[in-house]
Design a protein around this motif. Sequence first.
Motif, mmCIF file in Angstrom:
data_model
loop_
_atom_site.group_PDB
_atom_site.id
_atom_site.type_symbol
_atom_site.label_atom_id
_atom_site.label_comp_id
_atom_site.label_asym_id
_atom_site.label_seq_id
_atom_site.Cartn_x
_atom_site.Cartn_y
_atom_site.Cartn_z
ATOM 1 N N TYR A 296 -1.985 -5.558 -5.025
ATOM 2 C CA TYR A 296 -2.161 -5.237 -6.222
ATOM 3 C C TYR A 296 -3.251 -3.996 -6.112
ATOM 4 C CZ TYR A 296 -0.196 -9.326 -7.966
ATOM 5 O OH TYR A 296 0.595 -10.488 -8.166
ATOM 6 N N TRP A 297 -3.572 -3.550 -5.115
ATOM 7 C CA TRP A 297 -4.526 -2.445 -5.040
ATOM 8 C C TRP A 297 -4.213 -1.783 -3.763
ATOM 9 C CZ3 TRP A 297 -6.662 -2.185 -0.140
ATOM 10 C CH2 TRP A 297 -6.767 -3.461 0.428
ATOM 11 N N GLY A 298 -3.363 -2.007 -3.079
ATOM 12 C CA GLY A 298 -2.849 -1.061 -1.938
ATOM 13 C C GLY A 298 -2.127 0.317 -2.437
ATOM 14 N N TYR A 299 -1.400 0.053 -3.616
ATOM 15 C CA TYR A 299 -0.701 1.501 -4.187
ATOM 16 C C TYR A 299 -1.521 2.345 -4.864
ATOM 17 C CZ TYR A 299 -0.481 -2.022 -8.075
ATOM 18 O OH TYR A 299 -0.512 -2.892 -9.004
ATOM 19 N N ILE A 300 -2.820 1.894 -5.012
ATOM 20 C CA ILE A 300 -3.748 2.838 -5.905
ATOM 21 C C ILE A 300 -4.336 3.839 -5.330
ATOM 22 C CG2 ILE A 300 -5.876 2.748 -7.252
ATOM 23 C CD1 ILE A 300 -5.423 -0.387 -7.351
ATOM 24 N N TYR A 301 -4.079 4.876 -6.386
ATOM 25 C CA TYR A 301 -4.770 6.233 -5.684
ATOM 26 C C TYR A 301 -6.147 6.487 -5.734
ATOM 27 C CZ TYR A 301 -3.858 11.516 -5.539
ATOM 28 O OH TYR A 301 -3.971 12.811 -5.021
ATOM 29 N N SER A 302 -6.699 7.123 -5.134
ATOM 30 C CA SER A 302 -8.274 7.202 -5.112
ATOM 31 C C SER A 302 -8.911 7.568 -6.282
ATOM 32 C CB SER A 302 -8.763 8.138 -4.045
ATOM 33 O OG SER A 302 -8.423 7.791 -2.504
ATOM 34 N N THR A 303 -10.073 6.865 -6.557
ATOM 35 C CA THR A 303 -10.863 7.651 -7.803
ATOM 36 C C THR A 303 -11.356 8.617 -7.800
ATOM 37 O OG1 THR A 303 -12.890 6.425 -7.281
ATOM 38 C CG2 THR A 303 -11.325 5.111 -8.398
ATOM 39 N N ALA A 304 -11.566 9.486 -8.819
ATOM 40 C CA ALA A 304 -12.082 10.752 -8.859
ATOM 41 C C ALA A 304 -13.739 10.420 -8.207
ATOM 42 C CB ALA A 304 -12.333 11.321 -10.208
ATOM 43 N N THR A 305 -14.464 9.498 -8.466
ATOM 44 C CA THR A 305 -15.845 9.405 -8.052
ATOM 45 C C THR A 305 -15.576 9.002 -6.535
ATOM 46 O OG1 THR A 305 -16.557 8.428 -10.063
ATOM 47 C CG2 THR A 305 -17.808 8.144 -8.201
ATOM 48 N N ASN A 306 -16.504 9.485 -5.823
ATOM 49 C CA ASN A 306 -16.482 9.567 -4.257
ATOM 50 C C ASN A 306 -17.396 8.246 -3.775
ATOM 51 O OD1 ASN A 306 -16.214 9.656 -1.369
ATOM 52 N ND2 ASN A 306 -17.920 11.223 -1.226
ATOM 53 N N TYR A 307 -16.795 6.988 -4.276
ATOM 54 C CA TYR A 307 -17.394 5.724 -3.950
ATOM 55 C C TYR A 307 -17.734 5.347 -2.388
ATOM 56 C CZ TYR A 307 -17.039 4.812 -8.920
ATOM 57 O OH TYR A 307 -17.059 4.817 -10.315
ATOM 58 N N GLY A 308 -16.703 5.898 -1.627
ATOM 59 C CA GLY A 308 -16.715 5.648 -0.373
ATOM 60 C C GLY A 308 -17.354 6.483 0.730
ATOM 61 N N ARG A 309 -18.523 7.348 0.283
ATOM 62 C CA ARG A 309 -19.145 8.212 1.020
ATOM 63 C C ARG A 309 -19.796 7.585 2.282
ATOM 64 N NH1 ARG A 309 -22.687 9.064 -2.427
ATOM 65 N NH2 ARG A 309 -24.725 9.545 -1.585
ATOM 66 N N HIS A 310 -19.788 8.020 3.297
ATOM 67 C CA HIS A 310 -20.490 7.747 4.566
ATOM 68 C C HIS A 310 -19.739 6.227 5.002
ATOM 69 C CE1 HIS A 310 -23.247 10.821 4.022
ATOM 70 N NE2 HIS A 310 -23.949 10.307 2.900
ATOM 71 N N ILE A 311 -19.059 5.713 4.504
ATOM 72 C CA ILE A 311 -18.738 4.396 5.059
ATOM 73 C C ILE A 311 -17.510 4.447 5.894
ATOM 74 C CG2 ILE A 311 -17.669 2.094 4.090
ATOM 75 C CD1 ILE A 311 -19.368 2.503 1.499
ATOM 76 N N GLU A 312 -17.571 3.640 7.187
ATOM 77 C CA GLU A 312 -16.224 3.682 7.816
ATOM 78 C C GLU A 312 -16.120 1.970 8.313
ATOM 79 O OE1 GLU A 312 -16.890 5.829 11.301
ATOM 80 O OE2 GLU A 312 -16.678 7.981 10.249
ATOM 81 N N TYR A 313 -14.921 1.508 8.346
ATOM 82 C CA TYR A 313 -14.766 0.232 8.650
ATOM 83 C C TYR A 313 -14.146 0.291 10.273
ATOM 84 C CZ TYR A 313 -15.016 -0.800 3.898
ATOM 85 O OH TYR A 313 -15.411 -0.748 2.483
ATOM 86 N N VAL A 314 -14.918 -0.650 11.020
ATOM 87 C CA VAL A 314 -14.900 -0.537 12.540
ATOM 88 C C VAL A 314 -13.316 -1.206 12.679
ATOM 89 C CG1 VAL A 314 -15.615 -1.289 14.427
ATOM 90 C CG2 VAL A 314 -17.194 -0.674 12.845
ATOM 91 N N GLN A 315 -12.527 -0.525 13.548
ATOM 92 C CA GLN A 315 -11.244 -1.041 14.115
ATOM 93 C C GLN A 315 -11.562 -1.884 15.134
ATOM 94 O OE1 GLN A 315 -8.224 1.742 14.560
ATOM 95 N NE2 GLN A 315 -9.298 3.131 13.497
ATOM 96 N N ASP A 316 -10.787 -3.144 15.323
ATOM 97 C CA ASP A 316 -10.694 -3.973 16.274
ATOM 98 C C ASP A 316 -11.955 -4.430 17.097
ATOM 99 O OD1 ASP A 316 -7.915 -3.716 16.391
ATOM 100 O OD2 ASP A 316 -7.996 -1.933 17.441
ATOM 101 N N HIS A 317 -13.088 -4.709 15.947
ATOM 102 C CA HIS A 317 -14.047 -5.265 16.608
ATOM 103 C C HIS A 317 -14.006 -6.629 16.945
ATOM 104 C CE1 HIS A 317 -18.257 -6.837 16.627
ATOM 105 N NE2 HIS A 317 -18.785 -5.358 16.507
ATOM 106 N N PRO A 318 -14.558 -6.978 18.110
ATOM 107 C CA PRO A 318 -14.234 -8.248 18.794
ATOM 108 C C PRO A 318 -14.881 -9.307 18.059
ATOM 109 C CG PRO A 318 -16.148 -7.099 20.077
ATOM 110 C CD PRO A 318 -15.503 -6.177 19.041
ATOM 111 N N ASP A 319 -15.743 -9.125 17.257
ATOM 112 C CA ASP A 319 -16.107 -10.229 16.485
ATOM 113 C C ASP A 319 -15.749 -10.660 15.041
ATOM 114 O OD1 ASP A 319 -18.153 -12.573 16.326
ATOM 115 O OD2 ASP A 319 -19.260 -11.411 14.854
ATOM 116 N N ALA A 320 -14.833 -9.620 14.925
ATOM 117 C CA ALA A 320 -14.063 -9.620 13.427
ATOM 118 C C ALA A 320 -13.077 -11.057 13.588
ATOM 119 C CB ALA A 320 -13.444 -8.417 13.409
ATOM 120 N N HIS A 321 -13.042 -11.512 12.183
ATOM 121 C CA HIS A 321 -12.248 -12.707 12.111
ATOM 122 C C HIS A 321 -11.474 -12.377 10.674
ATOM 123 C CE1 HIS A 321 -11.840 -16.980 10.724
ATOM 124 N NE2 HIS A 321 -11.184 -16.949 11.817
ATOM 125 N N PHE A 322 -10.192 -12.773 10.763
ATOM 126 C CA PHE A 322 -9.348 -12.943 9.500
ATOM 127 C C PHE A 322 -8.375 -14.433 9.406
ATOM 128 C CE2 PHE A 322 -5.404 -11.503 7.158
ATOM 129 C CZ PHE A 322 -6.317 -11.452 5.814
#
Length: 872
Positions: A296-322
């Motif tokens: 329900y949110w994967g198809y959503i266009y980015s908002t005009a407001t830049n809410y994600g500034r400076h934020i990165e999500y780490v790929q393949d972190h060994p301690d991540a769990h899902f």
Amino acid sequence: MNLAKIGLKKLFSVYILLLLSLVIVGCQPSVKETFTVTFNSDGGTLVAEQTIEKGQLAVEPEDPTKEGFAFQRWYLTDEATAFDFATPIVENITLTASWVEVINNTALIEADIQNVEDNLVVSPVQLSLPTRGRVNRSTIVWSTTSKYVTTTGFLLPINYSDSTTTQGEITGKFTLNGESVTRTFTVDLSRHDDVVITNSRVVPFENKTTEYDVANANVELFFEENGSVPYISVLNFLELLEGFVDPEVDFEITEDDNTVEIAYQYIDEDTQEVYDLRLTIDAVENEIRVNDPGFYWGYIYSTATNYGRHIEYVQDHPDAHFDEGSDVVYDLDHFNLDMAIYGGEILLPYYIVNQLFAGSSYYNVYYNYDKLVGIYGTPESGTLEYRAIKTSSMNNEDIPADLLVHTFSTLAFDLDNFYGLREIMGVESYYDLLYQRRHKLVTDDPEDFDNAVANLLLQDIDEPHTSYGYPSYFNKTAWSGPAVNSLSAYGSRFTQWYYDGFIDVDDAIEAKWGRGNISSTSWAATSPNRPDYWFVNPTSAVVILDGFRTSDIEESATFDPALIDSILEETSVVPAIAGGNKYFFYNNSTATENIAEVLVKGLNAAYLDSYKAALVSAGYTLVVESTEEASKVDGYYSKNVNGKDFMVQVGFDADRAVFYLGVVDKLPTSYALVWPVEKDIPALVEADSAVYMEITLDRVLADQPNVQRILLDLTWNTGGNVGALYRVVGFITDQPFRVSSIDGDTGGFSSSYVQIVGVPNYSHLKWSLLTSPLTFSAANSMATIFKENNLGKIIGKKSGGGASSITPILLPNGTAFTMSSNNINAYRTGTGTEEDPYVYHNNEFGIEPDFVVEMDNIFNNDTLNQIIDQLP
């Protein structure tokens, strides 16, 4: 024969006769006078007349009878005066019966009862329950023990889990002239009927939010015969919202007579992980199935407001769990909701479609009978968005019965599926609570309905993340909704949070800094007037952060005219700013004005005059008048650029060492009235927590270059934007930090890692937190991140909790509120082995501090120094 003897006998007989005659004549009495007493029963039973000798008494007869009347008295001339049967009769008289009408209350009540019975059932969902009898005006009080029957006159569909109930009862107590009759009526109940669409109506759609660029259009809504509940095709809804829906998303759609499947791939830009997302709408099973709520949110266009500034999500972190949990199934049968097939399309109830496919991502398409309006979240009263949704041809009308019952069912659907704390609160289904509240909730009076919703949310659910929004479009436009600014409107948990939080923290602040502008009248009060920081000792400072706020900002090391041009939609409006080492370009535009505001570090106060001269050289004119308002004393500059007027303000804040430039494509209508932009540098700094932290830490180190420890004060912080929270963590650590959550939809769990880049890093300092019972929501999440990542010690009182992000809810009648969502913040324990598996703990009820300090000492330097001495 002896004749002498015979003559003698005869003579004797004559004598005897003569003697008898004399005797009779002498004993004859005189004749007495008599009179007749006649009885006129005036329509009653007949009473025989009496003949009475003069001077004698008449005999009082047995009382006559007359249907509908009670005999009172016999009277001679004055009906009010009873005849005295001790009165001698001296003439013929007529006595007339006096009657009083006898009201048969029971019979009158029965007539009212019969009328109610004859007119009881209005429709399968509505009863006629008058409060006065329609025939004889008896008063009627209604009661029922049937959970599907309301005393407001509505019938709710039988719950899916109830296999035995087919009828309900409603009891009326009828009272007239002090006499009462109680009668119970039996009514047939049913489960929801299959929806049969018979007609459609085209309504306009207007997008009123600047967060998404969605084109205005017309859309077709579908209805049952004489129905008020709108239905829509999901595919048409997604097509309508292009601009909110990313046009680059490649939907794969598979349809047959009874099902629609929508599938697409989502690629996480941060982790590059590919997700196959799939949703099925099954009209036969009356179910919506999705393999991941991220659909329900994967198809959503980015908002005009830049809410994600400076934020990165780490790929393949060994301690991540899902742990993805299970697929999500929305069984509409469980909530007496239904799909329909019409014209070869599968149609769903409109507000179910809005909640799933838009509202869960904060974009709502509000239906107010006349039109659809695109809004962001729940707009504030007085805004253009709010005015657009509240004005309707249905204002000040009763809520239609079918829409009202549908609203009740949708409320149950929303609470059971989207309220993230349902299981945490030990609730299997909110139907039980809704049935208890049914007599208040199921009412066609729109004002009563909204009051009932507010009571349900604030008193029964009773947690600070769940709050009433605004009233339905059936209300008068002038009515702003229930009074919710008094503690009497709230339950025990909120009240305790308020007293332990606002009151105790405000008292502690007042004890240290004085009253200032502390407000105890509302939990929405502005933060108290205290410094941005203070020093506990020469090497330890406390930085106060009263909220996690974010603005639409772009950053640059040098002046970038393109960033201003993109905001103002015009080129070369202002002269370039020379020098400086850090620029914050704020986009504060509204629906009617383009507004750019810029803060610049690395300049000095003397530069202000240089830039003013540059404005004049560029053709700007200074407009200044006498005023007492501090923000207006320096006036503003104006210039027409390509046929459009622009207003400019400039300033310098010596305390924060920042230069300010504000530009708007509109001039004030009056110098004395509100300007489209007024320089307020402290407010602009505080409007973004990352900007605030950067500038405040600059000030701290300028005052005390040898500072080694920062205590981040969240005691008055009730939360805010999660993106702002993450950016603040980036000041504390330059390492990826773990964020854990529980998914209330799927029952899954996850731990991911976030990295903040591009903000000044102060990880060389030692950090701690100050928390209180007022430390709530995102501030509570900060305490959770501190705990989970060992970023420092927590000092003070247990934080106030608040695990979930919030989600806006729109009910079918237009009432709006927000509540805790299925995105539940948590922390993880365990090592992930079979012997020591991961365990996820929600933080709804707060985080315990490492060092407990009572509120009356939490700002005491001696107390804090004693704790600092124990810290590593």
